[in-house]
Design a protein around this motif. Structure first.
Motif, PDB file in Angstrom:
ATOM      1  N   PRO A 138      -6.131  17.873  -2.418  1.00 18.05           N
ATOM      2  CA  PRO A 138      -5.539  19.080  -1.858  1.00 18.05           C
ATOM      3  C   PRO A 138      -4.218  18.854  -1.160  1.00 18.05           C
ATOM      4  N   VAL A 139      -3.973  17.638  -0.619  1.00 22.83           N
ATOM      5  CA  VAL A 139      -2.730  17.407   0.105  1.00 22.83           C
ATOM      6  C   VAL A 139      -2.185  16.022  -0.219  1.00 22.83           C
ATOM      7  N   GLY A 140      -0.851  15.950  -0.321  1.00 24.61           N
ATOM      8  CA  GLY A 140      -0.154  14.685  -0.369  1.00 24.61           C
ATOM      9  C   GLY A 140      -0.506  13.765  -1.523  1.00 24.61           C
ATOM     10  N   ARG A 141       0.071  12.580  -1.464  1.00 19.48           N
ATOM     11  CA  ARG A 141      -0.189  11.531  -2.444  1.00 19.48           C
ATOM     12  C   ARG A 141      -1.096  10.499  -1.793  1.00 19.48           C
ATOM     13  N   ARG A 142      -2.129  10.112  -2.499  1.00 20.68           N
ATOM     14  CA  ARG A 142      -3.046   9.104  -1.985  1.00 20.68           C
ATOM     15  C   ARG A 142      -3.513   8.202  -3.112  1.00 20.68           C
ATOM     16  N   LEU A 143      -3.916   7.016  -2.723  1.00 18.13           N
ATOM     17  CA  LEU A 143      -4.536   6.122  -3.688  1.00 18.13           C
ATOM     18  C   LEU A 143      -5.991   6.503  -3.865  1.00 18.13           C
ATOM     19  N   GLY A 144      -6.446   6.525  -5.109  1.00 24.49           N
ATOM     20  CA  GLY A 144      -7.862   6.721  -5.352  1.00 24.49           C
ATOM     21  C   GLY A 144      -8.635   5.459  -5.002  1.00 24.49           C
ATOM     22  N   SER A 145      -9.952   5.577  -4.933  1.00 29.04           N
ATOM     23  CA  SER A 145     -10.785   4.451  -4.520  1.00 29.04           C
ATOM     24  C   SER A 145     -10.715   3.297  -5.515  1.00 29.04           C
ATOM     25  N   MET A 184       0.826  -1.200   0.000  1.00 25.39           N
ATOM     26  CA  MET A 184       0.000   0.000   0.000  1.00 25.39           C
ATOM     27  C   MET A 184       0.865   1.257   0.000  1.00 25.39           C
ATOM     28  N   ALA A 185       1.929   1.251   0.809  1.00 21.45           N
ATOM     29  CA  ALA A 185       2.807   2.423   0.879  1.00 21.45           C
ATOM     30  C   ALA A 185       3.494   2.683  -0.449  1.00 21.45           C
ATOM     31  N   CYS A 186       3.982   1.622  -1.097  1.00 19.41           N
ATOM     32  CA  CYS A 186       4.659   1.800  -2.381  1.00 19.41           C
ATOM     33  C   CYS A 186       3.691   2.286  -3.454  1.00 19.41           C
ATOM     34  N   ALA A 187       2.504   1.695  -3.510  1.00 19.80           N
ATOM     35  CA  ALA A 187       1.527   2.110  -4.518  1.00 19.80           C
ATOM     36  C   ALA A 187       1.133   3.570  -4.341  1.00 19.80           C
ATOM     37  N   ALA A 188       1.098   4.035  -3.104  1.00 19.17           N
ATOM     38  CA  ALA A 188       0.663   5.406  -2.835  1.00 19.17           C
ATOM     39  C   ALA A 188       1.774   6.436  -2.993  1.00 19.17           C
ATOM     40  N   HIS A 189       3.045   6.036  -2.805  1.00 22.51           N
ATOM     41  CA  HIS A 189       4.101   7.042  -2.686  1.00 22.51           C
ATOM     42  C   HIS A 189       5.283   6.885  -3.637  1.00 22.51           C
TER      43      HIS A 189
END
Length: 316
Positions: A270-277, A117-122
């Motif tokens: 608005p902030v940071g890197r996140r995974l979409g749904s 999850m961390a790698c996919a998001a960041h």
């Protein structure tokens, strides 16, 4: 040609060996170097130094296993630190980062580990997560090695939001389909009726007929795919645009695919890197390897300019 290596994270688990086999094939297809990385999860310098002096038993043991015999020439690297920090950082050094859906730690029932999850998001580069074969269920056909058999027709599936251009994910999927001589299946979903929840009631945000709306989305999808079709004329493309949940369509398509490709997120946040749904759901439930492709700064800037001009349907 990209000269950066394909990087695969290993920890001695069966999941990481599965990821290593996939990464070896990916490196061959790209004519790229392969790096095999193990991160020591030690946070104190004394324990890290002691481990370094003794050598890395995970990598040493891996070199003796049959999976290592089938690899292209590889560099083995041992790092130390927190895995959910060190692994995403490797994305800045490679063209592709590969890992298994689970490692040695955590609960066996989890569908995706924290490192995946961390790698996919960041990660700065595309991340491929190779799931466990048991996701396909007990009735799935398996080869002599116990792994699921590949589909009879090679297929890469791409998830695209027809109303929101995602050039990096699209380009990645076309290139991957070309390397694999695979059909590219483009899947796009939308909601109907188009509703928006205000404070106390739902109101329609698109008042035309469904067919008219789908035609408009189809034209946007044609425009988004057009430059990539020109660059990859060898790739056959099949488009599926339906008023159905996009994640569900992609999970269904994963049963007949070698790879499912999704953008990291669907909306500017608005902030940071996140995974979409959609990316999150596909990572949890797809039965074939999943590639999560980040948005480049160039594409992000083009999106921001476009949203400022059209007033925001793409942002809904």
């Amino acid at each position: 040609m990209d000269t950066l290596p394909v990087i695969v994270a290993v920890d001695g688990s069966e999941d990481s060996e599965r990821a290593l086999r996939w990464a070896g094939e990916a490196a061959r297809l790209r004519s790229a170097a392969l790096q095999v990385v193990h991160v020591w999860p030690y946070v104190t310098s004394a324990r890290a130094d002691a481990a370094a002096d003794a050598g890395d038993p995970v990598l040493a043991e891996l070199r003796t296993r049959p999976v290592a015999e089938d690899l292209p020439e590889a560099e083995f690297r041992s790092l130390r630190g927190l895995t959910d920090t060190q692994l995403p950082a490797l994305g800045a050094e490679g063209q592709l980062l590969v890992l298994g859906s689970r490692g040695r730690g955590g609960f066996a029932s989890l569908l995706l580990g924290s490192n995946g999850m961390a790698c996919a998001a960041h990660s700065d580069c595309p991340v491929v997560v190779v799931p466990r074969p048991d996701r396909r269920g007990p009735d799935a056909g398996r080869g002599p090695d116990g792994e699921p058999r590949r589909p009879s027709v090679r297929q890469v599936t791409l998830g695209v939001d027809a109303s929101f251009d995602e050039p990096d994910a699209i380009g990645f999927a076309f290139a991957e389909a070309g390397r694999r001589r695979a059909l590219l299946k483009v899947v796009s979903g939308y909601s109907w009726p188009m509703l928006m929840p205000p404070a106390f009631e739902y109101v329609a945000v698109y008042e035309g007929p469904k067919g008219e709306y789908e035609d408009a989305l189809g034209l946007e999808l044609v425009d988004a795919l057009a430059p990539h079709r020109e660059r990859h004329p060898e790739v056959d493309v099949a488009v599926q645009l339906r008023a159905e949940d996009a994640a569900g369509q992609l999970v269904d398509a994963s049963r007949d695919s070698d790879l499912v490709v999704v953008a990291r997120h669907r909306r500017r946040l608005p902030v940071g890197r996140r995974l979409g749904s959609v990316a999150h759901a596909v990572l949890l439930h797809a039965v074939c390897p999943i590639a999560v492709v980040p948005e480049s700064e160039r594409a992000a800037g083009e999106r921001a300019d476009g949203e400022g001009e059209d007033g925001g349907r793409r942002g809904q």
